[in-house]
Design an enzyme around this catalytic site. Structure first.
Site, PDB file in Angstrom:
ATOM      1  CB  CYS A 240      -0.972  -0.045   1.176  1.00 50.23           C
ATOM      2  SG  CYS A 240      -0.157  -0.202   2.781  1.00 50.23           S
ATOM      3  NE  ARG A 245      -3.747   2.336   2.532  1.00 48.65           N
ATOM      4  CZ  ARG A 245      -3.829   3.289   1.585  1.00 48.65           C
ATOM      5  NH1 ARG A 245      -5.009   3.631   1.108  1.00 48.65           N
ATOM      6  NH2 ARG A 245      -2.746   3.895   1.143  1.00 48.65           N
TER       7      ARG A 245
HETATM    8  O1  LIG Z   1      -1.074   2.896   3.039  1.00 49.58           O
HETATM    9  S1  LIG Z   1      -0.956   2.939   4.518  1.00 49.58           S
HETATM   10  O2  LIG Z   1      -2.072   2.291   5.136  1.00 49.58           O
HETATM   11  O3  LIG Z   1       0.325   2.397   4.919  1.00 49.58           O
HETATM   12  S2  LIG Z   1      -0.974   4.787   5.000  1.00 49.58           S
END
Ligand SMILES: O=S(=O)([O-])[S-]
Length: 282
Positions: A240, A245
């Site tokens: 991500c 995430r």
């Molecule tokens: O994309 S993230 O959840 O690491 S900010």
């Protein structure tokens, strides 16, 4: 070596955790880690849970703050929670599980297989009306020495660059970000877009929003991934922006039994800030 047979399943429902913490023989082996926020923890947490600031799972340094921290930092973190080979770690957070998944990815790297992901996390625990506690547990620190026992759980920029011709055939990049980030219309690094031929499937699409962000049933998840070409015969690399995430998407592939399952902790903050990496749209 950690126990080969975990005490609890990887995906753990709140009612099963509630039963486990009331079973002394099991409870004595559990380490429950709350990765929500200090404020939420102070409002009430699962009895026996220790609070860990999720930043401790990362190097927190630009340009790719989500990269793995030093082994010294991980040794300190795991010693602070009292991790030993006999421990079974249960993790949860307050947003559907990205940090909880990331914690399990970290344990996988360290070769500690005995872990569970609380399905639905704090929200599901509260919705099912199990007890919350305000007591901070007495934790006995251990003397844990972190080593990267399973480095294959991690993908590096160099490794992805060397496999670009194999994407999406024998390698697939699971881009867990939003559609706008994937398309490059929302830019969170020097450049926007995605790794060439990456597959977009937003992390929240694996969650059942009408059931406290529990994971979709595994057969449904498997269908969803297959439809996207994220199939078990490939090496799957989740990423991500900073591998928060994608902590959840790594966990989903693990729960589905994907054997070649990796996460790219450099993530877009590394790839998109490097002027020399190829991106789409160019
Ligand atoms: O994309 S993230 O959840 O690491 S900010």
């Amino acid at each position: 070596m950690a126990d080969a047979q975990p005490l609890l399943p990887l995906i753990l429902d709140p009612k099963d955790l509630n039963e486990a913490i009331q079973t002394p023989a099991l409870a004595s082996k559990l380490i429950i880690v709350d990765l929500s926020t200090q404020e939420l923890y102070d409002l009430g947490h699962i009895p026996g849970a220790v609070y860990i600031d999720h930043k401790r799972l990362t190097c927190a340094q630009p340009p790719a703050p989500g990269r793995l921290p030093s082994l010294e930092q991980l040794s300190q973190l795991m010693s602070d929670i009292g991790l030993t080979d006999e421990s079974h770690v249960v993790v949860y957070d307050h947003e559907g599980g990205p940090w909880a998944g990331r914690f399990i990815w970290t344990l996988d790297l360290l070769g500690h297989p005995n872990s569970s992901f609380l399905n639905g996390g704090r929200d599901a625990w509260m919705a099912e009306k199990f007890d919350l506690s305000n007591d901070t547990p007495d934790t006995t620190p251990s003397n844990y020495t972190a080593e990267l026992v399973n480095p294959d759980c991690r993908a590096t920029k160099e490794e992805i660059l060397s496999e670009l011709d194999n994407i999406p055939n024998s390698w697939a990049i699971w881009d867990a970000r939003s559609q706008d980030e994937h398309n490059g219309t929302k830019v969170l690094a020097a450049r926007g877009g995605h790794i060439p031929n990456a597959t977009h499937l937003e992390w929240t699409d694996t969650l059942n929003k009408s059931d406290n962000n529990k994971l979709l049933p595994l057969p449904e998840l498997e269908k969803l991934l297959n439809k996207k070409g994220l199939t078990k015969d490939k090496t799957i690399v989740s990423h991500c922006q900073t591998h928060r995430r994608s902590g959840l998407t790594y966990l989903v592939a693990k729960a589905l039994g994907y054997q070649n399952n990796k996460a790219y902790d450099g993530s877009w903050s590394e790839w998109g800030n490097d002027p020399d990496t190829p991106i789409e749209p160019a």
